[in-house]
Scaffold this active site. Structure first.
Site, mmCIF file in Angstrom:
data_model
loop_
_atom_site.group_PDB
_atom_site.id
_atom_site.type_symbol
_atom_site.label_atom_id
_atom_site.label_comp_id
_atom_site.label_asym_id
_atom_site.label_seq_id
_atom_site.Cartn_x
_atom_site.Cartn_y
_atom_site.Cartn_z
ATOM 1 N N GLY A 81 0.526 -1.345 0.518
ATOM 2 C CA GLY A 81 0.367 -0.375 0.298
ATOM 3 C C GLY A 81 0.556 1.334 0.187
ATOM 4 C CB CYS A 114 -0.688 1.529 -4.222
ATOM 5 S SG CYS A 114 -0.538 0.705 -3.210
ATOM 6 N N GLY A 161 3.055 2.123 -2.225
ATOM 7 C CA GLY A 161 3.286 2.766 -3.024
ATOM 8 C C GLY A 161 2.753 4.147 -4.100
HETATM 9 P P1 5GP Z 1 6.948 3.668 -5.484
HETATM 10 O O1 5GP Z 1 8.507 3.729 -5.485
HETATM 11 O O2 5GP Z 1 6.520 4.194 -6.388
HETATM 12 O O3 5GP Z 1 6.264 4.812 -4.312
HETATM 13 O O4 5GP Z 1 6.607 2.350 -5.524
HETATM 14 C C1 5GP Z 1 6.642 0.900 -6.434
HETATM 15 C C2 5GP Z 1 5.667 0.218 -5.667
HETATM 16 O O5 5GP Z 1 4.862 0.436 -5.730
HETATM 17 C C3 5GP Z 1 6.406 -1.316 -6.477
HETATM 18 O O6 5GP Z 1 7.587 -1.723 -6.190
HETATM 19 C C4 5GP Z 1 4.798 -2.072 -5.881
HETATM 20 O O7 5GP Z 1 5.268 -2.598 -4.822
HETATM 21 C C5 5GP Z 1 4.371 -1.612 -6.092
HETATM 22 N N1 5GP Z 1 2.916 -1.037 -6.512
HETATM 23 C C6 5GP Z 1 3.442 -0.746 -8.481
HETATM 24 N N2 5GP Z 1 2.094 -0.924 -9.079
HETATM 25 C C7 5GP Z 1 0.829 -0.840 -7.839
HETATM 26 C C8 5GP Z 1 -0.234 -1.207 -8.229
HETATM 27 O O8 5GP Z 1 -0.786 -1.216 -9.409
HETATM 28 N N3 5GP Z 1 -0.838 -1.669 -7.106
HETATM 29 C C9 5GP Z 1 -0.136 -1.354 -5.900
HETATM 30 N N4 5GP Z 1 -1.259 -1.513 -4.580
HETATM 31 N N5 5GP Z 1 1.340 -1.335 -6.031
HETATM 32 C C10 5GP Z 1 1.542 -1.226 -6.928
#
Ligand code: 5GP
Length: 346
Positions: free
Chosen positions: A181, A186, A183
């Site tokens: 959660g 996300c 991300g």
């Molecule tokens: P960020 O670095 O952008 O904050 O987070 C990246 C992470 O978000 C990814 O490695 C993956 O675990 C998560 N993530 C990627 N796409 C999605 C999505 O569509 N839904 C959710 N719940 N998490 C995602």
């Protein structure tokens, strides 16, 4: 129903307290780490920052650039067997230490994995990635993959609690990916109400993994180099970045022009954009759990990298850690009710 009353913390709830140090300069700090992986019995050396296995982040182009700086790329799972074969036939020596092939847990996924390994036995890392690492089927898949590939390094996730980290390591994972959660694209917390503040998830999961001799990756929620430092300070062995690596020349996705400014598309792997692209739409029984955004084009990733690594080196000098390895031991978090001064932020 039960309530746990102790407060769980995210990156925004803490700062790292400076400590007396004998380090004179950031250039004295080494960010490289060396790990022995428990179940594959193998060894790795590098800067433990990873590009996320998203098709707008973890691309072949990203891997070619990051590997030159000894950083890791979890390649997204949507490349075909032919694309993998072509890429690896032209790839520089030693790249296999800095890339993982990602897979889901379906039959087709397992067959594709087998086919890619058959033509490319040098590949070393497998990233078994599902949104919810709590299902029994997932642990079984990790176990089967371990039996099938005894000497490959297996990354498995995502989970956020110590007992599940232990179960995955006992099922054969070397490294457990932590984060539900946090991300940037996300929407799981909004759509389901499920999640765990990332800093506490790291602290609790690192403790569980290290107790067994395993490692964890903090995955998601870092928005600044300071967050990356906090993730390492909390005990993460690796930090995975999506949004911070999105929007670059090496990130996938088209450059688009809006009102004279350049942007790149970035979306969650469970967003309707990704589902339309790869599985012909959002299935009736589920909701999309990802956003689609356009981020301002940021140029080449190596400049961003310098910013992140420079920040991290600086954190290490503030607390007197000559090596990244020492950062957790040297970290005292203070709980805070403020972060940066935003008076000049537009
Ligand atoms: P960020 O670095 O952008 O904050 O987070 C990246 C992470 O978000 C990814 O490695 C993956 O675990 C998560 N993530 C990627 N796409 C999605 C999505 O569509 N839904 C959710 N719940 N998490 C995602």
């Amino acid at each position: 129903m039960r309530i746990e009353h102790d407060i769980k913390l995210g990156f925004k709830d803490v700062m790292i307290r400076p400590k007396r140090s004998t380090l004179k300069s950031r250039s004295q700090v080494t960010l490289e780490r060396e790990f022995n992986f428990l179940n594959s019995n193998s060894n790795w050396k590098g800067v433990p920052i990873m590009a996320a296995n998203m098709d707008t982040v973890g691309t072949f182009e990203m891997a070619l650039e990051l590997s030159q700086h000894k950083l890791f790329t979890a390649i997204h799972k949507h490349y075909s067997i032919e694309e993998w074969n072509k890429f690896l036939s032209e790839a520089p020596d030693g790249l296999e230490d800095y890339i993982a092939i990602s897979t889901g847990t379906g039959k087709e996924d397992a067959l594709k994995l087998k086919a890619v390994f058959k033509s490319n036995p040098k590949l070393k890392f497998i990233c078994i990635d599902v949104a919810n690492g709590y299902s029994e089927h997932f642990a079984e898949f990790v176990n089967q993959t371990r039996n099938q590939y005894p000497d490959k390094v297996i990354i498995a996730g995502n989970v956020v609690t110590g007992e599940m980290v232990e179960q995955l390591i006992l099922s054969g994972a070397d490294i457990v990916k932590v984060g539900i959660g946090p991300g940037s694209v996300c929407t799981t917390r909004v759509k389901t109400g499920v999640g765990y503040p990332q800093l506490s998830a790291i602290i609790e999961c690192a403790d569980a993994a290290h107790g067994l001799g395993g490692q964890i990756i903090s995955d998601g929620g870092c928005t600044t180099p300071g967050d990356v430092a906090k993730a390492f300070g909390a005990g993460a062995d690796f930090v995975m970045l999506g949004g911070m690596f999105a929007g670059h020349t090496e990130s996938g996705g088209e450059l688009v022009l809006r009102h004279g400014e350049q942007y790149k598309q970035f979306y969650g792997m469970s967003s309707s954009t990704a589902m339309d692209k790869y599985v012909g739409g959002v299935a009736e029984y589920r909701a999309s759990e990802g956003k689609t955004v356009e981020v301002p084009y940021k140029g080449d990733v190596k400049d961003t990298l310098q910013d992140i690594l420079g920040g991290l080196r600086s954190t290490c000098t503030y607390v007197g850690a000559q090596r990244l390895k020492e950062l957790t031991k040297r970290t005292t978090f203070i709980r805070v009710a403020e972060q940066e001064n935003q008076v000049y932020n537009s």
